[in-house]
Design an enzyme around this catalytic site. Structure first.
Site: not given
Length: 360
Positions: A13, A108
């Site tokens: 992420d 992500e």
């Protein structure tokens, strides 16, 4: 359970992705509170820098509210083409380690590194190398969660943000989950968490005390998922290159939208997200669906199907504007707006479709 525990899953992420790109490209923004989004009066925050988050500024917040929370907040217009280019750079780094990449958004993705291409001994080492390469090539930081399933890897990636990583080993999964409040579970939203609280379910431990039958009775099909994650189980595989039937994005607002101008401004990020997907993949669609959630959580969808696929963002915006106009006058305030495109034309059987939901 043995098969699940043998997997090595990483959730990567990027840290405050949109805002970090803007700070990277404009030195004057570094160290300052930045919000990527629309106008201060009618816009919505698409992303906030960590400096802005210290004042309580969050994504999906009305820009006017964000400005009140942080008077020194600097607003920057989104540059989705730039974010997309950086995302592709990051995706190329992932591909050096595994072909099993499941993008969740521009910033992500899940990676299955059970058998990584560099034959590194541990997923922890893989995550460290990937994060170092991302920093070297993009000057941006990423956080990582490592575990034996997607649910735990997602939780772990939030645990050392920003610019860190965290591992949840098989022997630790159950204890980690039982200590969390249910509102911290990925997949349990605010409304569901409140409902669970009403039933006396506050923590992962409380959730694990419930039978699957009880959870299904109260939460429908999702009850089976809640039953599993309360036991730190998640058998969902990392799926690469999925052919999608639709692509969409949505935004929840901290303040209700009540004017036509606010509605179009609120829908704009979702439309831009959808069109970014179309441009990247070459996949076009004929049906635009607008999703509306009123402030009493009543859901409404309106769809328009065209004889030919949409070929520009302007065309999407025009139809989106027409759909929103059909909702007027509003019976009540709106807390969520979304847009999705379906009846997709993949432009040939070999064109992969991937999920691309921007974190708005």
């Amino acid at each position: 359970m043995e098969q699940e525990e043998s997997r090595k899953i990483i959730h990567l992420d990027m840290d405050a992705f949109y805002a970090s790109v803007e700070q990277r490209d404009n030195p004057a923004l570094r160290g300052r509170p930045v919000a990527v989004g629309g106008s201060r009066q009618r816009g919505v925050v698409a992303a906030a820098s960590y400096e802005a988050r210290q004042f309580g500024v969050r994504s999906a917040m009305a820009s006017s509210v964000a400005k009140r929370k942080c008077p020194e907040l600097i607003f920057v217009k989104p540059r989705f083409e730039v974010y997309k280019e950086v995302s592709l750079q990051i995706r190329e780094i992932f591909a050096e380690y595994t072909p099993l990449i499941e993008p969740v958004s521009l910033d992500e993705a899940y990676l299955d590194v059970t058998h990584n291409l560099k034959q590194l001994a541990s997923a922890t080492q893989v995550a460290q190398e990937i994060r170092a390469k991302i920093l070297e090539k993009t000057q941006l930081t990423a956080s990582a969660g490592i575990s034996y399933n997607k649910f735990l890897a997602k939780l772990a990636s939030d645990y050392r943000k920003p610019n860190g990583q965290f591992v949840i080993k098989p022997a630790q999964g159950l204890a980690f989950v039982e200590a969390l409040m249910v509102g911290q579970f990925h997949g349990i939203g605010h409304v569901t968490a409140a409902r669970m609280n009403q039933l006396g379910i506050f923590t992962g431990w409380d959730l694990r005390q419930q039978t699957e039958t009880f959870l299904r009775q109260n939460f429908g099909k999702a009850g089976a998922y809640y039953y599993a994650i309360a036991r730190a189980r998640d058998n969902r595989p990392v799926v690469a290159d999925r052919v999608r039937k639709s692509v969409g994005s949505e935004t929840t607002f901290e303040e209700d939208l009540t004017t036509q101008e606010e509605l179009m401004s609120g829908l704009q990020p979702a439309l831009e997200s959808v069109w970014s997907y179309c441009e990247r993949t070459g996949v076009l669609g004929r049906t635009l669906t607008v999703k509306v959630k009123y402030n009493d959580f009543q859901l409404l969808t309106r769809s328009r199907t065209c004889p030919a696929p949409f070929t520009s963002q302007a065309a999407l915006e025009q139809v989106g504007r027409e759909v929103l106009s059909s909702l007027w006058p509003l019976p009540k305030g709106i807390r969520l707006l979304g847009a999705s495109l379906s009846n997709l034309d993949t432009m040939g059987e070999d064109t992969p479709g991937r999920q691309l939901l921007l974190p708005l």
